[in-house]
Design a protein around this motif. Sequence first.
Motif, PDB file in Angstrom:
ATOM      1  N   THR A   6       9.349  25.368  44.484  1.00  0.00           N
ATOM      2  CA  THR A   6       9.302  23.906  44.492  1.00  0.00           C
ATOM      3  C   THR A   6      10.561  23.312  45.100  1.00  0.00           C
ATOM      4  OG1 THR A   6      10.172  23.831  42.256  1.00  0.00           O
ATOM      5  CG2 THR A   6       7.778  23.732  42.497  1.00  0.00           C
ATOM      6  N   GLY A   7      11.623  24.107  45.237  1.00  0.00           N
ATOM      7  CA  GLY A   7      12.807  23.621  45.904  1.00  0.00           C
ATOM      8  C   GLY A   7      13.621  22.680  45.044  1.00  0.00           C
ATOM      9  N   PHE A   8      13.707  21.423  45.454  1.00  0.00           N
ATOM     10  CA  PHE A   8      14.590  20.446  44.823  1.00  0.00           C
ATOM     11  C   PHE A   8      13.785  19.224  44.402  1.00  0.00           C
ATOM     12  CE2 PHE A   8      16.884  22.948  47.899  1.00  0.00           C
ATOM     13  CZ  PHE A   8      18.084  23.251  47.277  1.00  0.00           C
ATOM     14  N   PRO A   9      14.255  18.500  43.373  1.00  0.00           N
ATOM     15  CA  PRO A   9      13.544  17.276  43.003  1.00  0.00           C
ATOM     16  C   PRO A   9      13.705  16.195  44.074  1.00  0.00           C
ATOM     17  CG  PRO A   9      15.480  17.628  41.589  1.00  0.00           C
ATOM     18  CD  PRO A   9      15.377  18.813  42.490  1.00  0.00           C
ATOM     19  N   VAL A  10      12.577  15.626  44.486  1.00  0.00           N
ATOM     20  CA  VAL A  10      12.580  14.560  45.494  1.00  0.00           C
ATOM     21  C   VAL A  10      11.735  13.411  44.975  1.00  0.00           C
ATOM     22  CG1 VAL A  10      11.928  13.897  47.851  1.00  0.00           C
ATOM     23  CG2 VAL A  10      12.792  16.204  47.408  1.00  0.00           C
ATOM     24  N   GLU A  11      12.240  12.182  45.128  1.00  0.00           N
ATOM     25  CA  GLU A  11      11.433  11.009  44.816  1.00  0.00           C
ATOM     26  C   GLU A  11      11.588  10.004  45.951  1.00  0.00           C
ATOM     27  OE1 GLU A  11      12.825   8.609  41.454  1.00  0.00           O
ATOM     28  OE2 GLU A  11      14.698   9.728  41.489  1.00  0.00           O
ATOM     29  N   ILE A  12      10.579   9.153  46.099  1.00  0.00           N
ATOM     30  CA  ILE A  12      10.627   8.094  47.106  1.00  0.00           C
ATOM     31  C   ILE A  12      11.250   6.865  46.448  1.00  0.00           C
ATOM     32  CG2 ILE A  12       9.313   6.689  48.732  1.00  0.00           C
ATOM     33  CD1 ILE A  12       9.247   9.766  49.239  1.00  0.00           C
ATOM     34  N   VAL A  13      12.296   6.332  47.054  1.00  0.00           N
ATOM     35  CA  VAL A  13      13.001   5.182  46.497  1.00  0.00           C
ATOM     36  C   VAL A  13      13.171   4.121  47.574  1.00  0.00           C
ATOM     37  CG1 VAL A  13      14.231   6.573  44.768  1.00  0.00           C
ATOM     38  CG2 VAL A  13      15.287   6.144  47.009  1.00  0.00           C
ATOM     39  N   THR A  14      13.377   2.893  47.132  1.00  0.00           N
ATOM     40  CA  THR A  14      13.710   1.807  48.047  1.00  0.00           C
ATOM     41  C   THR A  14      15.154   1.421  47.803  1.00  0.00           C
ATOM     42  OG1 THR A  14      11.441   1.012  47.998  1.00  0.00           O
ATOM     43  CG2 THR A  14      13.120  -0.527  48.795  1.00  0.00           C
ATOM     44  N   LEU A  15      15.961   1.463  48.852  1.00  0.00           N
ATOM     45  CA  LEU A  15      17.367   1.090  48.728  1.00  0.00           C
ATOM     46  C   LEU A  15      17.571  -0.309  49.292  1.00  0.00           C
ATOM     47  CD1 LEU A  15      19.379   4.253  49.865  1.00  0.00           C
ATOM     48  CD2 LEU A  15      18.779   3.536  47.560  1.00  0.00           C
ATOM     49  N   PRO A  16      18.436  -1.090  48.664  1.00  0.00           N
ATOM     50  CA  PRO A  16      18.805  -2.379  49.243  1.00  0.00           C
ATOM     51  C   PRO A  16      19.745  -2.156  50.425  1.00  0.00           C
ATOM     52  CG  PRO A  16      20.157  -1.950  47.311  1.00  0.00           C
ATOM     53  CD  PRO A  16      19.175  -0.801  47.423  1.00  0.00           C
ATOM     54  N   ALA A  17      19.865  -3.152  51.286  1.00  0.00           N
ATOM     55  CA  ALA A  17      20.893  -3.092  52.325  1.00  0.00           C
ATOM     56  C   ALA A  17      22.252  -3.066  51.625  1.00  0.00           C
ATOM     57  CB  ALA A  17      20.778  -4.296  53.244  1.00  0.00           C
ATOM     58  N   MET A  18      23.165  -2.275  52.150  1.00  0.00           N
ATOM     59  CA  MET A  18      24.477  -2.133  51.521  1.00  0.00           C
ATOM     60  C   MET A  18      25.577  -2.423  52.535  1.00  0.00           C
ATOM     61  SD  MET A  18      24.190  -1.219  48.283  1.00  0.00           S
ATOM     62  CE  MET A  18      25.623  -0.262  47.806  1.00  0.00           C
ATOM     63  N   HIS A  19      26.730  -2.829  52.001  1.00  0.00           N
ATOM     64  CA  HIS A  19      27.895  -3.184  52.799  1.00  0.00           C
ATOM     65  C   HIS A  19      29.016  -2.226  52.391  1.00  0.00           C
ATOM     66  CE1 HIS A  19      30.077  -6.034  55.274  1.00  0.00           C
ATOM     67  NE2 HIS A  19      31.013  -6.157  54.354  1.00  0.00           N
ATOM     68  N   TYR A  20      29.610  -1.543  53.360  1.00  0.00           N
ATOM     69  CA  TYR A  20      30.605  -0.516  53.055  1.00  0.00           C
ATOM     70  C   TYR A  20      31.922  -0.763  53.781  1.00  0.00           C
ATOM     71  CZ  TYR A  20      26.429   2.165  51.748  1.00  0.00           C
ATOM     72  OH  TYR A  20      25.247   2.578  51.184  1.00  0.00           O
ATOM     73  N   ALA A  21      33.000  -0.372  53.129  1.00  0.00           N
ATOM     74  CA  ALA A  21      34.269  -0.139  53.819  1.00  0.00           C
ATOM     75  C   ALA A  21      34.236   1.328  54.227  1.00  0.00           C
ATOM     76  CB  ALA A  21      35.443  -0.415  52.889  1.00  0.00           C
ATOM     77  N   SER A  22      34.541   1.605  55.498  1.00  0.00           N
ATOM     78  CA  SER A  22      34.349   2.978  55.956  1.00  0.00           C
ATOM     79  C   SER A  22      35.477   3.432  56.870  1.00  0.00           C
ATOM     80  CB  SER A  22      33.011   3.113  56.686  1.00  0.00           C
ATOM     81  OG  SER A  22      33.148   2.693  58.024  1.00  0.00           O
ATOM     82  N   LEU A  23      35.572   4.749  56.956  1.00  0.00           N
ATOM     83  CA  LEU A  23      36.489   5.401  57.869  1.00  0.00           C
ATOM     84  C   LEU A  23      35.670   6.452  58.610  1.00  0.00           C
ATOM     85  CD1 LEU A  23      39.534   5.341  58.544  1.00  0.00           C
ATOM     86  CD2 LEU A  23      39.816   7.234  56.952  1.00  0.00           C
TER      87      LEU A  23
END
Length: 162
Positions: A6-23
């Motif tokens: 079965t491998g790994f647990p997977v679920e379908i999710v909805t993510l909101p748009a996100m704002h990141y500080a990034s490098l």
Amino acid sequence: HASNATGFPVEIVTLPAMHYASLAHRGSYMLISRAFERLFAVAAPAGLVTRQSRMIGIYYDDPDAVETDDLRSAACIAVADDATLPLGLETVDSGGGSFAKLSYKGPYADMRNAYRWLMGVWLPASGHEAADGPMIEEYLNSPADTAPPDLRTDIFLPIEAR
């Protein structure tokens, strides 16, 4: 001890748009920790890091298809839309939408096996199609205070809405 069929647990999710500080990070994904160290060194004094900060890695390229030196990724922390970023950090916005979320537990060094299973076994059998967009990892605990077998990571694969 090999993972069962079965491998790994997977679920379908909805993510909101996100704002990141990034490098931005270029090169081996296994070395993105260096970018996270620099990110925190700059973001923490600016007050952008809290205990609730979500640590996110964004991975733009397939390591099985792109030369290691050319791999593009970004170390990110979620910030408020109106956050003022210190010099050296960039803003990255990730669009929301439908994602397959794989819950992974174990060393980062072994995570490629989870990716290969997600893309090669789960995705073809799922009836879903991968959407354009980078892979996203959320680090739910830290290697600073967690043994490698106990590290928890959510891996997000963008999929087409059905």
